[in-house]
Motif scaffolding. Structure first.
Motif, PDB file in Angstrom:
ATOM      1  N   VAL A 186     -14.515  22.633  44.890  1.00  0.00           N
ATOM      2  CA  VAL A 186     -14.566  21.376  44.139  1.00  0.00           C
ATOM      3  C   VAL A 186     -15.830  20.606  44.504  1.00  0.00           C
ATOM      4  N   LEU A 187     -16.137  20.539  45.801  1.00  0.00           N
ATOM      5  CA  LEU A 187     -17.315  19.777  46.227  1.00  0.00           C
ATOM      6  C   LEU A 187     -18.609  20.444  45.765  1.00  0.00           C
ATOM      7  N   VAL A 233     -12.830  13.449  47.598  1.00  0.00           N
ATOM      8  CA  VAL A 233     -11.527  14.095  47.795  1.00  0.00           C
ATOM      9  C   VAL A 233     -10.877  13.469  49.025  1.00  0.00           C
ATOM     10  N   ARG A 234      -9.726  12.887  48.804  1.00  0.00           N
ATOM     11  CA  ARG A 234      -8.927  12.330  49.902  1.00  0.00           C
ATOM     12  C   ARG A 234      -7.816  13.323  50.242  1.00  0.00           C
ATOM     13  N   ILE A 235      -7.578  13.539  51.536  1.00  0.00           N
ATOM     14  CA  ILE A 235      -6.440  14.334  51.977  1.00  0.00           C
ATOM     15  C   ILE A 235      -5.358  13.341  52.412  1.00  0.00           C
ATOM     16  N   TRP A 265     -15.482  14.378  51.461  1.00  0.00           N
ATOM     17  CA  TRP A 265     -14.036  14.367  51.612  1.00  0.00           C
ATOM     18  C   TRP A 265     -13.678  13.694  52.927  1.00  0.00           C
ATOM     19  N   GLY A 266     -12.410  13.262  53.019  1.00  0.00           N
ATOM     20  CA  GLY A 266     -11.988  12.581  54.235  1.00  0.00           C
ATOM     21  C   GLY A 266     -10.483  12.579  54.366  1.00  0.00           C
ATOM     22  N   ILE A 288      -8.167  14.107  44.169  1.00  0.00           N
ATOM     23  CA  ILE A 288      -9.529  13.985  43.651  1.00  0.00           C
ATOM     24  C   ILE A 288      -9.612  12.656  42.920  1.00  0.00           C
ATOM     25  N   ARG A 289     -10.525  11.772  43.359  1.00  0.00           N
ATOM     26  CA  ARG A 289     -10.486  10.364  42.977  1.00  0.00           C
ATOM     27  C   ARG A 289     -11.606   9.938  42.020  1.00  0.00           C
TER      28      ARG A 289
END
Length: 460
Positions: free
Chosen positions: A302-303, A345-347, A336-337, A359-360
């Motif tokens: 995705v990234l 991308v947030r986990i 991401w984080g 995915i924001r």
């Protein structure tokens, strides 16, 4: 938000015959069937068919002019083989009887979704059908023994008529609450409960909602489910919200930044993968963060494709005003984080069965089929290539990865330059989508805006 995987899906039942469907709908007092499909923009196109005539459209489906699939939001068809270049050929909308539902606000009418097919012999899927694009990604996953689980979160504004406002519409309420408020003080017509009840009764899997940051803005969350079903529900949800608002003299818009002084509207998507036994394959309790190697490869895909994805996830000129707004929590870098709402991308903090990516970046106006389909294509590419993501953002950090395209033109250039993503989404889809959006951008660049008139005419 809970994100438990669905149990293994049973073998699908044989397709329902439309004559059998007709008998059941007659018992429900239905005499009209509204057949709906998505164009490239996510706009619901369709026809209403009298129930007694429905059986005539069993196979290959309803005929319609294919040009609607290559037409911009101002009603201008591109000159392509799908339109004038091919003599304005037909396509077919084949009814998916398993999607039938009854809207409470439209008595005597049933809704049903359709897949779009070519009119050529054998009626193959049309390359420009967004639902078909997502289906192809789920089939790629299925070949690996995997299924995608998705849950959208959609933000939107309700607008009220006001002759003194620009174009005759203002925000339904104008007091900014900073979000997470409910009740009549900021929703005087109690539209949120009406939308929740109506969409729940329609079988759209809505979970809950609230008034969002700015007055007149709302967010409604959806329960998780198989990717295609989740996209179907999101597509019908957007249609239903607009229809219900119109019935009550209001207008609903999912545009990313309809008001310069108010918050933007996003389309967040929670994604995970499960195996044939229903086990979440993103979860790994032995990993320090609880995220499996497969989950990390999906994240890395995705990234890596983030610049090209931007055009699909943020598909209007207006979308980039949301991304540029200070403090909007809309990411501008591909990063991401862990539980970090500023990241691309947030986990989220849940682990085990609830392990997932959020995915924001997507804009509220984006097509749900294309959002989920493109993310699955990019993530699976990362899995197939064994990619590894960069380190996560440090706690409290607000960005640090490669910058995303800052304008629609840059995003379209990135999509056009990405042969890998074009191959995954389909070369014809990418070619037509990019051409349509470039034409939209060109029309915008020729337009004179209200801002220009106000800024310059008084002094120049």
């Amino acid at each position: 938000m809970s994100h438990r995987p669905s149990p293994p899906a049973p073998d699908p039942p044989p397709p329902a015959r439309l004559d059998a469907l007709r008998a059941g709908l007659t018992d429900e007092g239905v005499d009209l069937v509204r057949v709906l499909w998505s164009d490239l923009h996510g706009v619901a196109r369709g026809k209403e068919i009298h129930l007694d005539e429905l059986h005539r459209f069993e196979d290959p489906g309803l005929s319609f002019c294919q040009a609607v699939m290559v037409t911009d939001l101002a009603g201008n068809p591109l000159e392509l083989p799908e339109s004038s270049g091919g003599g304005w050929p037909d396509a077919h909308a084949r009814i998916d009887a398993g999607t039938l539902t009854l809207p409470g606000w439209a008595p005597g009418t049933a809704f049903v979704l359709a897949d779009v097919l070519e009119a050529a012999p054998g009626h193959p899927p049309l390359a420009l059908d967004p639902r078909g694009l997502l289906r192809r990604q789920t089939e790629r996953l299925a070949a690996r023994g995997l299924r995608a689980v998705a849950a959208p979160e959609l933000e939107f504004y309700l607008l009220a008529p006001d002759p003194s406002a620009p174009l005759g519409w203002r925000r339904y309420t104008t007091f900014d609450t900073a979000g997470y408020t409910v009740g009549a003080s900021h929703d005087p017509d109690r539209m949120l409960p009406l939308l929740l009840r109506s969409c729940r009764a329609l079988g759209l899997g809505v979970q809950g909602g609230n008034q969002e940051f700015s007055g007149g803005q709302f967010e409604i969350n959806h329960t998780h489910g198989p990717a295609l079903a989740a996209a179907d529900r999101a597509f019908l949800f957007k249609y239903a919200v607009k229809e219900i608002a119109a019935v009550h003299g209001l207008r609903a818009t999912f545009l990313g930044k309809p008001f310069g002084e108010a918050a933007g509207s996003g389309h967040h998507v929670h994604l995970s993968l499960v195996d044939d036994g229903g086990t979440n394959v993103f979860a790994d309790p032995a990993d320090d963060g609880g995220l499996s190697a497969l989950g990390r490869s999906f994240l890395a895909g995705v990234l890596e494709h983030a610049p090209a994805l931007t055009a699909v996830l943020n598909p209007t000129v207006n979308a980039y005003k949301r991304l540029a707004a200070p403090g909007s929590l809309a990411p501008t870098t591909a990063d991401w984080g862990w539980d970090n709402r500023t990241a691309y991308v947030r986990i989220p903090p849940e682990r085990g069965d609830g392990t997932r990516l959020e995915i924001r970046v997507a804009d509220g106006a984006a097509n749900p089929y294309l959002v989920i389909g493109a993310l699955l294509a990019a993530g699976l590419d990362g899995v197939e290539r064994g990619l590894r993501p960069p380190p996560p953002l440090a706690p409290g950090s607000t960005g640090g990865g490669p910058p995303l395209p800052a304008t629609f033109r840059e995003a379209l250039d990135a999509l056009a330059a990405s042969s890998a993503l074009a191959r995954l989404l389909g070369p014809r889809f990418t070619e037509v989508f990019t051409a349509m959006k470039r034409a939209e951008l060109a029309r915008f660049e020729r337009a004179v805006t209200d801002w220009e008139f106000r800024e310059y005419t008084g002094m120049l």
